[in-house]
Design an enzyme around this catalytic site. Sequence first.
Site, mmCIF file in Angstrom:
data_model
loop_
_atom_site.group_PDB
_atom_site.id
_atom_site.type_symbol
_atom_site.label_atom_id
_atom_site.label_comp_id
_atom_site.label_asym_id
_atom_site.label_seq_id
_atom_site.Cartn_x
_atom_site.Cartn_y
_atom_site.Cartn_z
ATOM 1 N N LYS A 378 0.910 -1.205 -0.163
ATOM 2 C CA LYS A 378 0.210 0.076 -0.015
ATOM 3 C C LYS A 378 0.788 1.051 0.066
ATOM 4 C CE LYS A 378 -4.374 -1.059 2.232
ATOM 5 N NZ LYS A 378 -5.317 -1.015 3.305
ATOM 6 N N GLU A 420 0.243 -1.244 16.485
ATOM 7 C CA GLU A 420 0.027 -1.954 15.480
ATOM 8 C C GLU A 420 0.397 -3.460 15.832
ATOM 9 O OE1 GLU A 420 -1.442 -1.299 12.724
ATOM 10 O OE2 GLU A 420 -1.280 0.805 12.352
ATOM 11 N N LYS A 461 0.599 -10.604 8.496
ATOM 12 C CA LYS A 461 0.267 -9.433 7.406
ATOM 13 C C LYS A 461 0.589 -10.297 6.209
ATOM 14 C CE LYS A 461 0.078 -4.653 5.758
ATOM 15 N NZ LYS A 461 0.400 -3.286 6.043
ATOM 16 N N HIS A 486 -8.320 6.985 11.898
ATOM 17 C CA HIS A 486 -8.227 8.032 10.744
ATOM 18 C C HIS A 486 -8.768 9.130 10.845
ATOM 19 C CE1 HIS A 486 -6.346 4.771 7.536
ATOM 20 N NE2 HIS A 486 -5.370 5.288 8.742
ATOM 21 N N HIS A 501 -0.063 8.466 14.360
ATOM 22 C CA HIS A 501 -0.811 7.510 13.783
ATOM 23 C C HIS A 501 -1.086 6.284 14.767
ATOM 24 C CE1 HIS A 501 -2.832 4.842 10.923
ATOM 25 N NE2 HIS A 501 -1.616 3.831 11.157
#
Length: 603
Positions: A378, A420, A461, A486, A501
């Site tokens: 991405k 994360e 992932k 977000h 983030h």
Amino acid sequence: MTRPQPLGPTPAPTPGGADERIVAVRAALAGRALVFVGMMGSGKSAIGQRLAARLGLPFVDADAEIVAAAAGMTIPEIFAKYGERYFRDGERRVIMRLLNSGQIVLATGGGAFMDPRTRERIGERGVSIWLDADLKTLMKRVRRKNDRPLLHTDDPEETLRRLLETRRPLYELADIRVESHDEPQDVMVEATLDALIAELPRLNATRRAAHKKDFAKAMTHLNLERIQADQGATHRESVHVALGGRSYDILIGAGLLEEAGDHISTVAPGAACAIVTDENVARLHLPTLEKSLSKAGVRHKTIIVKPGEGSKSLATFGRVCDEVLAAKIERRDLIVAFGGGVVGDLAGFVAASVRRGSRFVQIPTTLLSQVDSSVGGKTGINSVHGKNLIGAFHQPALVLADVDVLRTLPLREFRAGYAEVVKYGLIGDKRFFEWLEADAEAVFHSRAEQICAVAVSCETKAAIVGRDETEQGDRALLNLGHTFGHAFELLAGYDSERLVHGEGVAIGMACAARFSARLGLCAPQDAERVARHLASVGLPTEIRQIPGWRDDAQAVLAAMYQDKKVEGGALTFILMRGVGEAFIAKSVEPAEALGFLKDELAR
């Protein structure tokens, strides 16, 4: 041990109310795990399970955990699709986190103890028991099943004999040896208990003496910090992202930055490269990378951008594209994304765009980028309408995740990356989350645990990306917490002083868990557990913890409608049925979300 036996009667209790041997073994173990090693067919699972019941400890079969982590693929299927090396890498990581998750009885696969890193970790966290069975006994047992991929040969008995000869010297390094005979399982459990009673005092005395010797040596050199830093220095992990012709490897370990030139030359012989980095990373680490590239004979040009989300803009994107072209970087050359998630997303989109697609390498320098944004292809930049709304899917040719660079991260940035890491446990790996709960401090301070955490995250992932490269299905699970997060980032103006983030993701995951509980999808205790763990490492879990927050629930809901997962004007959330059980929830009623947000802001 010809077939599973029912549990035998509990031994007669002593006057104190328990079998004296059980009490003695539990005391001598002092919280350590019991780890069964040995050949396939030696009885590790059967004896381990029954011994665990006697000791009152959880039993875990490492092979079963590997199958669960591989989304139900059998071990022969894993071998056939990915090969033995891939299986062994995953096996090592599974065993490492199981040993960190608390006191258990663990049965390992026949080849697990061959890995020196696995043996080292078992020695640190457990007591190893080798079930030693002869060839005749092993063949009698393994013939009953066809799930041994290493025995899928023309002469299984000869193959097993060679394996036994090769592995025996390493099995002999186990702490305790128990002969595995073809006898009832209760008899073998008793023999194992007898061996533990006899050997644990000697083993504990030996370990105490070794500990004193090591401590004295460390004090003599007065260099404890250097010794700790050097531990695991050669520990490397490799995760393969299987995407056919776009497949690539993620290398994880220490000292990779110094070797970057060699690795880049291997994937792209003769190529030049444009390094895209930011001012902070350039100051700390650019000389090391440039020296490595020069040593390997790689021509390179460096392009530096400002740190922070502001660089993910059309203006910066255009400038970097122009500088790449000015440096005469051709399609077969490389763009190197050297930095955190911002640099990775920006440089990746530049690579996807320049000359209609150039190759690139990710060298992530933050925990967040190592476990998430550098993997999966991405790329993108932000718009005034929302985050990452302009971009492309463009896979790297290689990812180099050097955990040594994490030492220079501010604590806040490391915490943000840890959010994360937690996500991967919450979406589908309860054991991983339990490991983090039990030993989060080690992930913050130990290189070995950092390598494991990064590898497990990347492995999770990679498996999802391999199934769904362009997010048409379950890749959306990776956005757990992001629909909320977000929106928070957008309303905070992408101001990293207020919210980075990973912090947005942490609050978002806590919100997703509480929203799931509100909808009756998961137990309130699970939602509390998620927030409690995030808060325990210093991460925010509530909207009101964002400095200077003034927006209302309607503003958050409006920001959510800019989320990439919105389809047909309907919101999509990633919600939970429990820890490790995330799912995609489409068409969530706006009124439900709005009511939840109002309550969250009133907390």
